[in-house]
Each structure stands twice: as structure tokens, then as C-alpha cells.
Design a protein around this motif. Structure first.
Motif, PDB file in Angstrom:
ATOM      1  N   ARG A   1       1.491  14.755  35.506  1.00 52.83           N
ATOM      2  CA  ARG A   1       2.648  14.802  35.334  1.00 52.83           C
ATOM      3  C   ARG A   1       3.153  15.789  36.497  1.00 52.83           C
ATOM      4  O   ARG A   1       4.479  15.845  36.813  1.00 52.83           O
ATOM      5  CB  ARG A   1       3.038  15.524  33.897  1.00 52.83           C
ATOM      6  CG  ARG A   1       2.280  16.798  33.889  1.00 52.83           C
ATOM      7  CD  ARG A   1       2.401  17.101  32.003  1.00 52.83           C
ATOM      8  NE  ARG A   1       1.752  18.392  31.918  1.00 52.83           N
ATOM      9  CZ  ARG A   1       2.276  19.499  31.590  1.00 52.83           C
ATOM     10  NH1 ARG A   1       3.370  19.592  31.117  1.00 52.83           N
ATOM     11  NH2 ARG A   1       1.139  20.457  31.142  1.00 52.83           N
TER      12      ARG A   1
ATOM     13  N   ASP B   1       7.236  12.748  29.283  1.00 48.06           N
ATOM     14  CA  ASP B   1       6.060  12.882  28.820  1.00 48.06           C
ATOM     15  C   ASP B   1       5.664  11.447  28.646  1.00 48.06           C
ATOM     16  O   ASP B   1       6.450  10.584  28.189  1.00 48.06           O
ATOM     17  CB  ASP B   1       5.645  13.641  27.572  1.00 48.06           C
ATOM     18  CG  ASP B   1       5.815  15.058  27.632  1.00 48.06           C
ATOM     19  OD1 ASP B   1       5.390  15.772  28.838  1.00 48.06           O
ATOM     20  OD2 ASP B   1       6.216  15.837  26.854  1.00 48.06           O
TER      21      ASP B   1
ATOM     22  N   ASP C   1       9.685  23.022  34.163  1.00 47.25           N
ATOM     23  CA  ASP C   1       9.851  21.841  33.347  1.00 47.25           C
ATOM     24  C   ASP C   1      11.083  21.886  32.375  1.00 47.25           C
ATOM     25  O   ASP C   1      11.561  22.720  32.006  1.00 47.25           O
ATOM     26  CB  ASP C   1       8.661  21.871  32.074  1.00 47.25           C
ATOM     27  CG  ASP C   1       8.621  20.757  31.177  1.00 47.25           C
ATOM     28  OD1 ASP C   1       9.184  19.602  31.417  1.00 47.25           O
ATOM     29  OD2 ASP C   1       8.150  21.132  30.160  1.00 47.25           O
TER      30      ASP C   1
END
Length: 108
Positions: A26, A49, A100
Motif C-alpha cells: 500500500r 485497502d 493516508d
């Protein structure tokens, strides 16, 4: 989960087909998206995700995400990512420099 399966595929296929199934990360994905969209360090980058393995659409979602991931690797680095682990390492480090979108935090 899906990340473990992708990692396993990498080790099974990499000797005969280098780069065909890179390990999804990620942070590397966040770095690729940041490069693609010309983000500045510290900005938010939404990479999402991977789904839970119990999700009925898991395999389709993972396949689509891997297609996007490999497409970005090819577009930005050509074949270099297939043979040079430094590309993967650099993307992992660079991806940590972006927030994020879900948490709004830089993950270090």
C-alpha cells in the motif's frame, strides 16, 4: 488475506517470470499514485485497502487493483521494477511521506 496471496504468487512466479506478479504494497501504491498525480510530500493520497478475503468480490477487486498497480509500475519505471529491488524499496519509503486519506496522518 489478499496481500499474503499476492506475496506468495511473487515468490512462486518471479524466477520464471520476473515482475509478472510484483508484491503489492500500500505504501508503494500510495507513492505511485502520488507520482502519477504530481502530489507534494505530506499531501493526502487515497490508495484504498484491499478487501477482506471473505468478500465475495475479493478476487475481482484484487485482480483490478493488481492490474492498476502493475500498469503504474510499467508506466513510470518500464521494466526496471522487474529486475531492480531498489525501485520497490524507494517506493515503500516515498509512500510513507504522504498522508493516508482515511486517517489524514502521515504514516511513518
Amino acid at each position: 488475506g489478499p496481500v499474503y496471496l499476492i506475496t506468495l504468487l511473487y515468490f512462486i512466479t518471479n524466477k520464471q517470470h520476473p515482475g509478472k506478479c510484483p508484491i503489492y504494497d500500500r505504501f508503494a501504491m500510495r507513492a505511485l499514485l502520488a507520482i502519477k498525480s504530481n502530489k507534494q510530500i505530506g499531501e493526502s493520497v487515497e490508495c484504498g485497502d484491499l478487501p477482506d478475503k471473505n468478500n465475495k468480490n475479493c478476487s475481482q477487486i484484487v485482480a483490478k487493483r493488481m492490474e492498476e498497480y502493475i500498469g503504474l509500475l510499467d508506466e513510470i519505471f518500464g521494466d526496471d521494477y522487474k529486475y531492480n529491488r531498489n525501485v520497490d524499496r524507494a517506493l515503500w519509503v516515498y509512500g510513507h511521506l504522504f498522508k493516508d486519506s482515511a486517517s489524514g496522518k502521515v504514516i511513518i
